[in-house]
Design a protein around this motif. Structure first.
Motif, PDB file in Angstrom:
ATOM      1  N   SER A   1      39.235  39.488  50.031  1.00  6.47           N
ATOM      2  CA  SER A   1      40.789  39.536  49.469  1.00  6.47           C
ATOM      3  C   SER A   1      40.123  38.047  48.099  1.00  6.47           C
ATOM      4  CB  SER A   1      41.617  38.723  50.198  1.00  6.47           C
ATOM      5  OG  SER A   1      41.239  37.123  50.744  1.00  6.47           O
ATOM      6  N   THR A   2      41.744  38.253  47.105  1.00  3.50           N
ATOM      7  CA  THR A   2      42.147  37.740  46.690  1.00  3.50           C
ATOM      8  C   THR A   2      42.973  36.936  45.449  1.00  3.50           C
ATOM      9  OG1 THR A   2      41.298  37.843  43.983  1.00  3.50           O
ATOM     10  CG2 THR A   2      42.436  39.902  44.528  1.00  3.50           C
ATOM     11  N   SER A   3      42.874  35.681  44.891  1.00  2.00           N
ATOM     12  CA  SER A   3      44.696  35.808  44.918  1.00  2.00           C
ATOM     13  C   SER A   3      45.017  35.629  42.783  1.00  2.00           C
ATOM     14  CB  SER A   3      44.184  34.277  44.289  1.00  2.00           C
ATOM     15  OG  SER A   3      44.985  33.423  45.979  1.00  2.00           O
ATOM     16  N   ILE A   4      45.875  36.781  42.768  1.00  2.00           N
ATOM     17  CA  ILE A   4      46.461  37.184  41.313  1.00  2.00           C
ATOM     18  C   ILE A   4      47.624  35.972  41.620  1.00  2.00           C
ATOM     19  CG2 ILE A   4      47.203  38.748  40.413  1.00  2.00           C
ATOM     20  CD1 ILE A   4      45.870  41.081  42.477  1.00  2.00           C
ATOM     21  N   GLN A   5      47.831  35.922  40.024  1.00  2.00           N
ATOM     22  CA  GLN A   5      49.185  34.982  39.739  1.00  2.00           C
ATOM     23  C   GLN A   5      50.097  35.735  38.437  1.00  2.00           C
ATOM     24  OE1 GLN A   5      48.482  31.082  37.542  1.00  2.00           O
ATOM     25  NE2 GLN A   5      49.792  32.541  35.684  1.00  2.00           N
ATOM     26  N   VAL A   6      51.041  35.732  38.756  1.00  2.00           N
ATOM     27  CA  VAL A   6      51.902  36.900  38.504  1.00  2.00           C
ATOM     28  C   VAL A   6      52.649  36.210  37.762  1.00  2.00           C
ATOM     29  CG1 VAL A   6      54.041  38.750  38.997  1.00  2.00           C
ATOM     30  CG2 VAL A   6      51.673  38.479  40.134  1.00  2.00           C
TER      31      VAL A   6
ATOM     32  N   SER B   1      48.765  43.526  32.269  1.00  2.00           N
ATOM     33  CA  SER B   1      47.223  43.116  32.438  1.00  2.00           C
ATOM     34  C   SER B   1      46.352  43.655  31.544  1.00  2.00           C
ATOM     35  CB  SER B   1      46.809  43.333  34.284  1.00  2.00           C
ATOM     36  OG  SER B   1      45.640  42.408  34.006  1.00  2.00           O
ATOM     37  N   GLY B   2      45.004  42.493  31.725  1.00  2.00           N
ATOM     38  CA  GLY B   2      44.500  42.665  30.463  1.00  2.00           C
ATOM     39  C   GLY B   2      44.494  42.104  29.220  1.00  2.00           C
ATOM     40  N   TYR B   3      43.874  42.675  28.294  1.00  2.00           N
ATOM     41  CA  TYR B   3      43.846  42.141  27.079  1.00  2.00           C
ATOM     42  C   TYR B   3      43.638  43.539  26.055  1.00  2.00           C
ATOM     43  CZ  TYR B   3      44.240  39.874  22.430  1.00  2.00           C
ATOM     44  OH  TYR B   3      44.752  38.994  21.119  1.00  2.00           O
ATOM     45  N   PRO B   4      43.826  44.090  25.502  1.00  2.00           N
ATOM     46  CA  PRO B   4      45.363  43.678  25.142  1.00  2.00           C
ATOM     47  C   PRO B   4      46.041  44.118  26.476  1.00  2.00           C
ATOM     48  CG  PRO B   4      45.265  45.185  23.773  1.00  2.00           C
ATOM     49  CD  PRO B   4      44.060  44.858  24.454  1.00  2.00           C
TER      50      PRO B   4
ATOM     51  N   ALA C   1      43.011  38.066  38.199  1.00  2.00           N
ATOM     52  CA  ALA C   1      44.241  38.324  37.256  1.00  2.00           C
ATOM     53  C   ALA C   1      44.579  38.147  37.417  1.00  2.00           C
ATOM     54  CB  ALA C   1      43.701  39.903  37.192  1.00  2.00           C
ATOM     55  N   GLN C   2      45.330  38.042  35.779  1.00  2.00           N
ATOM     56  CA  GLN C   2      47.218  37.292  35.578  1.00  2.00           C
ATOM     57  C   GLN C   2      47.293  38.683  35.719  1.00  2.00           C
ATOM     58  OE1 GLN C   2      47.020  34.106  32.992  1.00  2.00           O
ATOM     59  NE2 GLN C   2      49.343  33.838  33.287  1.00  2.00           N
ATOM     60  N   VAL C   3      48.582  39.098  35.854  1.00  2.00           N
ATOM     61  CA  VAL C   3      49.704  39.771  35.943  1.00  2.00           C
ATOM     62  C   VAL C   3      50.843  39.605  35.164  1.00  2.00           C
ATOM     63  CG1 VAL C   3      50.690  42.008  36.445  1.00  2.00           C
ATOM     64  CG2 VAL C   3      48.277  41.219  37.530  1.00  2.00           C
ATOM     65  N   MET C   4      51.568  40.102  33.946  1.00  2.00           N
ATOM     66  CA  MET C   4      53.012  39.401  34.122  1.00  2.00           C
ATOM     67  C   MET C   4      54.097  40.684  34.082  1.00  2.00           C
ATOM     68  SD  MET C   4      51.785  38.453  30.457  1.00  2.00           S
ATOM     69  CE  MET C   4      53.649  38.698  29.281  1.00  2.00           C
ATOM     70  N   GLN C   5      54.797  40.614  34.781  1.00  2.00           N
ATOM     71  CA  GLN C   5      56.179  41.196  34.955  1.00  2.00           C
ATOM     72  C   GLN C   5      57.494  41.602  33.481  1.00  2.00           C
ATOM     73  OE1 GLN C   5      59.052  39.392  37.252  1.00  2.00           O
ATOM     74  NE2 GLN C   5      60.237  41.475  38.340  1.00  2.00           N
ATOM     75  N   LYS C   6      57.255  43.173  32.984  1.00  2.00           N
ATOM     76  CA  LYS C   6      58.316  42.726  31.897  1.00  2.00           C
ATOM     77  C   LYS C   6      59.078  44.517  32.386  1.00  2.00           C
ATOM     78  CE  LYS C   6      55.065  40.998  28.699  1.00  2.00           C
ATOM     79  NZ  LYS C   6      55.819  40.328  28.426  1.00  2.00           N
ATOM     80  N   LYS C   7      60.123  43.910  31.833  1.00  2.00           N
ATOM     81  CA  LYS C   7      61.485  44.590  32.238  1.00  2.00           C
ATOM     82  C   LYS C   7      61.212  46.597  31.518  1.00  2.00           C
ATOM     83  CE  LYS C   7      65.622  41.394  31.163  1.00  2.00           C
ATOM     84  NZ  LYS C   7      66.270  41.103  30.222  1.00  2.00           N
TER      85      LYS C   7
END
Length: 186
Positions: free
Chosen positions: A113-118, A157-160, A179-185
């Motif tokens: 398993s892993t932890s992902i920051q949203v 996610s990712g860059y860019p 990873a870090q994931v962002m929620q977008k509209k």
């Protein structure tokens, strides 16, 4: 605000030396919203257009009086939004449709398993612990189970930052381990 008077929105021209305007002008000078503008009890932002070097010209004003400014009164359309299926879950192009009745998937401790920051739309963060073989769509299930969205969204996610469009892909194959994931509209 003109040399010897002023207008409010598209209202009539009002002279500076008129005693009926004294309270209004005094409020502006003190940096306070004039009472006649704040009667609804709502916060009101007052913007002044400095035309003190000009005389008021009624022929240049739009019908009703004002100083030539007219705010946009049309309708807008958002480009690039996706149409999504009815009900909860996700659509084929990576757009999640929030489901208030969603429950977070359970973690199988016997598998990796892993932890992902949203980073959520409201600015808060949610740390999601998922199995590496779980699908990307399970992140949306965690977000929905936490009641973190009421409108369609995508995850990037990712860059860019790039949208996660293959929601059937595993967390590991999508490169989301830790990873870090962002929620977008959407």
């Amino acid at each position: 605000m003109y040399r010897d008077g002023f207008t409010v929105d598209d209202g009539p021209y009002r002279r500076l030396d008129d005693p009926n305007n004294a309270e209004f002008l005094s409020s502006l000078a003190r940096g306070v919203t004039p009472r006649e503008l704040s009667e609804g009890g709502e916060d009101v932002t007052v913007g002044l257009v400095d035309k003190r070097g000009e005389e008021y010209d009624p022929s240049a004003a739009p019908s009703g009086g004002g100083g030539g400014f007219q705010s946009f009164s049309g309708a807008g359309n958002s480009l690039g939004t996706a149409t999504s299926s009815s009900g909860g879950g996700e659509s084929s192009n990576g757009v999640f449709v929030p489901d208030a009745s969603a429950t977070a998937p359970t973690l199988d401790a016997s598998r990796p398993s892993t932890s992902i920051q949203v980073r959520l739309l409201n600015g808060k963060r949610l740390v999601v612990k998922v199995n590496l073989d779980a699908s990307v769509s399970s992140l949306g299930e965690h977000i929905d189970a936490n009641g973190a969205s009421t409108e369609p969204y995508v995850l990037v996610s990712g860059y860019p930052p790039r949208p996660l469009t293959d929601l059937g892909q595993s967390i590991e194959s999508a490169g989301l381990k830790g990873a870090q994931v962002m929620q977008k509209k959407a």
